[in-house]
Design a protein around this motif. Structure first.
Motif, PDB file in Angstrom:
ATOM      1  N   ARG A 104      60.572  35.606  32.415  1.00 24.36           N
ATOM      2  CA  ARG A 104      59.161  35.611  32.787  1.00 24.36           C
ATOM      3  C   ARG A 104      58.206  35.688  31.589  1.00 24.36           C
ATOM      4  O   ARG A 104      57.239  34.922  31.516  1.00 24.36           O
ATOM      5  CB  ARG A 104      58.880  36.762  33.759  1.00 24.36           C
ATOM      6  CG  ARG A 104      57.426  36.857  34.183  1.00 24.36           C
ATOM      7  CD  ARG A 104      57.257  37.609  35.487  1.00 24.36           C
ATOM      8  NE  ARG A 104      58.046  38.823  35.550  1.00 24.36           N
ATOM      9  CZ  ARG A 104      58.248  39.498  36.696  1.00 24.36           C
ATOM     10  NH1 ARG A 104      57.711  39.065  37.828  1.00 24.36           N
ATOM     11  NH2 ARG A 104      58.972  40.599  36.699  1.00 24.36           N
ATOM     12  N   ASP A 105      58.470  36.575  30.661  1.00 25.29           N
ATOM     13  CA  ASP A 105      57.567  36.728  29.508  1.00 25.29           C
ATOM     14  C   ASP A 105      57.510  35.452  28.675  1.00 25.29           C
ATOM     15  O   ASP A 105      56.432  35.016  28.247  1.00 25.29           O
ATOM     16  CB  ASP A 105      58.020  37.908  28.644  1.00 25.29           C
ATOM     17  CG  ASP A 105      57.843  39.242  29.356  1.00 25.29           C
ATOM     18  OD1 ASP A 105      57.063  39.289  30.332  1.00 25.29           O
ATOM     19  OD2 ASP A 105      58.487  40.226  28.949  1.00 25.29           O
ATOM     20  N   ASP A 106      58.683  34.839  28.438  1.00 27.09           N
ATOM     21  CA  ASP A 106      58.729  33.603  27.665  1.00 27.09           C
ATOM     22  C   ASP A 106      58.064  32.457  28.427  1.00 27.09           C
ATOM     23  O   ASP A 106      57.352  31.635  27.834  1.00 27.09           O
ATOM     24  CB  ASP A 106      60.179  33.226  27.349  1.00 27.09           C
ATOM     25  CG  ASP A 106      60.830  34.186  26.366  1.00 27.09           C
ATOM     26  OD1 ASP A 106      60.105  34.737  25.515  1.00 27.09           O
ATOM     27  OD2 ASP A 106      62.047  34.399  26.454  1.00 27.09           O
ATOM     28  N   ASP A 107      58.296  32.397  29.736  1.00 26.44           N
ATOM     29  CA  ASP A 107      57.721  31.328  30.558  1.00 26.44           C
ATOM     30  C   ASP A 107      56.200  31.389  30.557  1.00 26.44           C
ATOM     31  O   ASP A 107      55.518  30.350  30.550  1.00 26.44           O
ATOM     32  CB  ASP A 107      58.248  31.418  31.998  1.00 26.44           C
ATOM     33  CG  ASP A 107      59.712  31.000  32.111  1.00 26.44           C
ATOM     34  OD1 ASP A 107      60.231  30.419  31.143  1.00 26.44           O
ATOM     35  OD2 ASP A 107      60.318  31.252  33.167  1.00 26.44           O
ATOM     36  N   LEU A 108      55.655  32.586  30.573  1.00 27.16           N
ATOM     37  CA  LEU A 108      54.198  32.745  30.534  1.00 27.16           C
ATOM     38  C   LEU A 108      53.622  32.192  29.233  1.00 27.16           C
ATOM     39  O   LEU A 108      52.547  31.588  29.219  1.00 27.16           O
ATOM     40  CB  LEU A 108      53.830  34.220  30.693  1.00 27.16           C
ATOM     41  CG  LEU A 108      53.899  34.790  32.117  1.00 27.16           C
ATOM     42  CD1 LEU A 108      53.826  36.317  32.081  1.00 27.16           C
ATOM     43  CD2 LEU A 108      52.787  34.221  32.983  1.00 27.16           C
ATOM     44  N   LYS A 109      54.361  32.362  28.142  1.00 19.88           N
ATOM     45  CA  LYS A 109      53.888  31.894  26.834  1.00 19.88           C
ATOM     46  C   LYS A 109      53.874  30.371  26.737  1.00 19.88           C
ATOM     47  O   LYS A 109      52.953  29.786  26.164  1.00 19.88           O
ATOM     48  CB  LYS A 109      54.775  32.469  25.729  1.00 19.88           C
ATOM     49  CG  LYS A 109      54.654  33.972  25.545  1.00 19.88           C
ATOM     50  CD  LYS A 109      55.643  34.466  24.498  1.00 19.88           C
ATOM     51  CE  LYS A 109      55.610  35.991  24.373  1.00 19.88           C
ATOM     52  NZ  LYS A 109      56.646  36.466  23.414  1.00 19.88           N
ATOM     53  N   VAL A 110      54.917  29.721  27.298  1.00 24.47           N
ATOM     54  CA  VAL A 110      55.042  28.264  27.131  1.00 24.47           C
ATOM     55  C   VAL A 110      54.503  27.473  28.317  1.00 24.47           C
ATOM     56  O   VAL A 110      54.456  26.248  28.283  1.00 24.47           O
ATOM     57  CB  VAL A 110      56.514  27.865  26.860  1.00 24.47           C
ATOM     58  CG1 VAL A 110      57.008  28.517  25.586  1.00 24.47           C
ATOM     59  CG2 VAL A 110      57.415  28.218  28.042  1.00 24.47           C
ATOM     60  N   GLY A 111      54.106  28.161  29.390  1.00 28.20           N
ATOM     61  CA  GLY A 111      53.481  27.473  30.519  1.00 28.20           C
ATOM     62  C   GLY A 111      54.427  26.991  31.600  1.00 28.20           C
ATOM     63  O   GLY A 111      54.062  26.140  32.418  1.00 28.20           O
ATOM     64  N   ILE A 112      55.655  27.534  31.643  1.00 30.14           N
ATOM     65  CA  ILE A 112      56.585  27.201  32.721  1.00 30.14           C
ATOM     66  C   ILE A 112      56.250  28.059  33.933  1.00 30.14           C
ATOM     67  O   ILE A 112      56.038  29.273  33.815  1.00 30.14           O
ATOM     68  CB  ILE A 112      58.045  27.433  32.283  1.00 30.14           C
ATOM     69  CG1 ILE A 112      58.425  26.452  31.166  1.00 30.14           C
ATOM     70  CG2 ILE A 112      59.004  27.284  33.457  1.00 30.14           C
ATOM     71  CD1 ILE A 112      59.818  26.644  30.612  1.00 30.14           C
ATOM     72  N   LYS A 113      56.209  27.446  35.092  1.00 25.61           N
ATOM     73  CA  LYS A 113      55.842  28.146  36.322  1.00 25.61           C
ATOM     74  C   LYS A 113      57.098  28.633  37.050  1.00 25.61           C
ATOM     75  O   LYS A 113      58.161  28.023  36.951  1.00 25.61           O
ATOM     76  CB  LYS A 113      55.029  27.233  37.234  1.00 25.61           C
ATOM     77  CG  LYS A 113      53.756  26.691  36.585  1.00 25.61           C
ATOM     78  CD  LYS A 113      53.045  25.719  37.503  1.00 25.61           C
ATOM     79  CE  LYS A 113      51.877  25.030  36.797  1.00 25.61           C
ATOM     80  NZ  LYS A 113      50.818  25.959  36.420  1.00 25.61           N
ATOM     81  N   SER A 114      56.970  29.721  37.814  1.00 25.12           N
ATOM     82  CA  SER A 114      58.098  30.247  38.587  1.00 25.12           C
ATOM     83  C   SER A 114      57.593  31.194  39.661  1.00 25.12           C
ATOM     84  O   SER A 114      56.458  31.679  39.600  1.00 25.12           O
ATOM     85  CB  SER A 114      59.092  30.986  37.679  1.00 25.12           C
ATOM     86  OG  SER A 114      58.577  32.250  37.287  1.00 25.12           O
ATOM     87  N   THR A 115      58.457  31.465  40.633  1.00 25.48           N
ATOM     88  CA  THR A 115      58.103  32.435  41.672  1.00 25.48           C
ATOM     89  C   THR A 115      58.035  33.840  41.094  1.00 25.48           C
ATOM     90  O   THR A 115      57.299  34.691  41.614  1.00 25.48           O
ATOM     91  CB  THR A 115      59.124  32.401  42.826  1.00 25.48           C
ATOM     92  OG1 THR A 115      60.458  32.400  42.289  1.00 25.48           O
ATOM     93  CG2 THR A 115      58.936  31.184  43.707  1.00 25.48           C
ATOM     94  N   ALA A 116      58.786  34.108  40.032  1.00 26.51           N
ATOM     95  CA  ALA A 116      58.712  35.430  39.396  1.00 26.51           C
ATOM     96  C   ALA A 116      57.300  35.690  38.883  1.00 26.51           C
ATOM     97  O   ALA A 116      56.788  36.812  38.966  1.00 26.51           O
ATOM     98  CB  ALA A 116      59.720  35.520  38.254  1.00 26.51           C
ATOM     99  N   ILE A 117      56.660  34.643  38.367  1.00 21.07           N
ATOM    100  CA  ILE A 117      55.270  34.743  37.910  1.00 21.07           C
ATOM    101  C   ILE A 117      54.322  34.770  39.103  1.00 21.07           C
ATOM    102  O   ILE A 117      53.383  35.568  39.156  1.00 21.07           O
ATOM    103  CB  ILE A 117      54.935  33.574  36.972  1.00 21.07           C
ATOM    104  CG1 ILE A 117      55.762  33.675  35.692  1.00 21.07           C
ATOM    105  CG2 ILE A 117      53.439  33.543  36.647  1.00 21.07           C
ATOM    106  CD1 ILE A 117      55.679  32.462  34.791  1.00 21.07           C
TER     107      ILE A 117
END
Length: 288
Positions: free
Chosen positions: A189-202
């Protein structure tokens, strides 16, 4: 790079070294085959689907790495993947994808026309999934469809049709997939927020555990309905009870939202699936 190193890179690209995804795809597929056949399925169909699961999971990993090759370098868990490190070129990866997809399709051609038609939809869904992480906050829900598509295919292969019972199992696996893949997404989640990947966790944010629990409960209800539709007995019921136990344990693991324990919770779903399939198979033996 030597031949041995190149083969190792290809194996990593296909995730042969990490069979968890193959197993999570395999258990509901086997459940569908056994439910459709009301016991042991046709051996030819069983072998085709086992090989098909292995090959299509590899295809999914390749197309996923292709889609994410420019983002994976910024994510701790994925920065050493072969396409990111340059061990495998884009052309080599796509060539392997095409070869594996053709092998999978050739296996499907040994079955009936309905399975062939459903397989075309399946490969389209597989190609689309990795790109969903850029356009929707719910890629796990799309993955649930991809990961469950073998279920109607299994019924079609065994029966030549897809009855209502199949869709109960489809929905069970869809809900279960959303639950465990959200656990998986919590790791990044933390890495995805930085690079703009979306997910249900976010998307679920601070209510992630509650949403996962809701999907686990929905999966449980649908697994029960699939069993009732197929007139299953007490052995399968024990599997359902065990599924509740595994789900509860996973909730304790993700409580602190730590990377290591969230990943452990995700991996634990393999055991839940294995027990559920095993008890289903045993239930047919007991009631035979």
């Amino acid at each position: 790079m030597g031949v041995k190193q190149k083969l190792h890179a290809y194996a990593r690209l296909m995730r042969i070294d990490r069979p968890i995804g193959t197993l999570l795809l395999l258990w509901p597929c086997l459940m569908a085959l056994f439910l459709a056949a009301k016991g042991m399925p046709d051996i030819k169909v069983l072998v085709i689907f086992i090989f098909g699961v292995v090959i299509m999971r590899a295809c999914g990993c390749i197309i996923n790495d292709f889609a994410d090759r420019k983002l994976d370098a910024h994510v701790e868990r994925t920065k050493s993947r072969p396409l990111v490190s340059g061990e495998i070129t884009v052309k080599q990866a796509l060539s392997l994808f095409v070869v594996l997809a053709l092998v999978a399709f050739s296996l499907v051609l040994l079955l009936n026309p309905l399975v062939v038609q459903l397989s075309v939809v399946g490969i389209i869904l597989t190609i689309m999934y990795p790109f969903m992480k850029r356009v929707t906050n719910m890629p796990q829900m799309f993955l649930g469809v991809v990961w469950s598509w073998s279920i109607p295919m299994a019924y079609a292969a065994q029966l030549g049709t897809v009855p209502v019972e199949a869709w109960w199992l489809f929905m069970a696996n869809w809900c279960w997939t959303v639950a465990y893949d959200t656990m998986y997404a919590m790791v990044d989640r933390d890495d995805d927020l930085k690079v703009g990947i979306k997910s249900t966790a976010i998307l679920f944010g601070r209510f992630d555990r509650q949403w996962i629990a809701a999907f686990q409960i929905a999966a449980l209800c649908c697994f029960i309905m699939a069993g009732l539709s197929a007139d299953r007995g007490m052995v399968y019921a024990l599997g359902i009870i065990t599924f509740v136990g595994f789900s509860s344990y996973q909730q304790t693991l993700i409580y602190g939202r730590e990377r290591a324990t969230c990943f452990k919770a995700f991996l634990n779903n393999n055991w839940a699936g294995m027990i559920l399939f095993t008890t289903l198979a045993m239930d047919f033996l007991v009631k035979a």
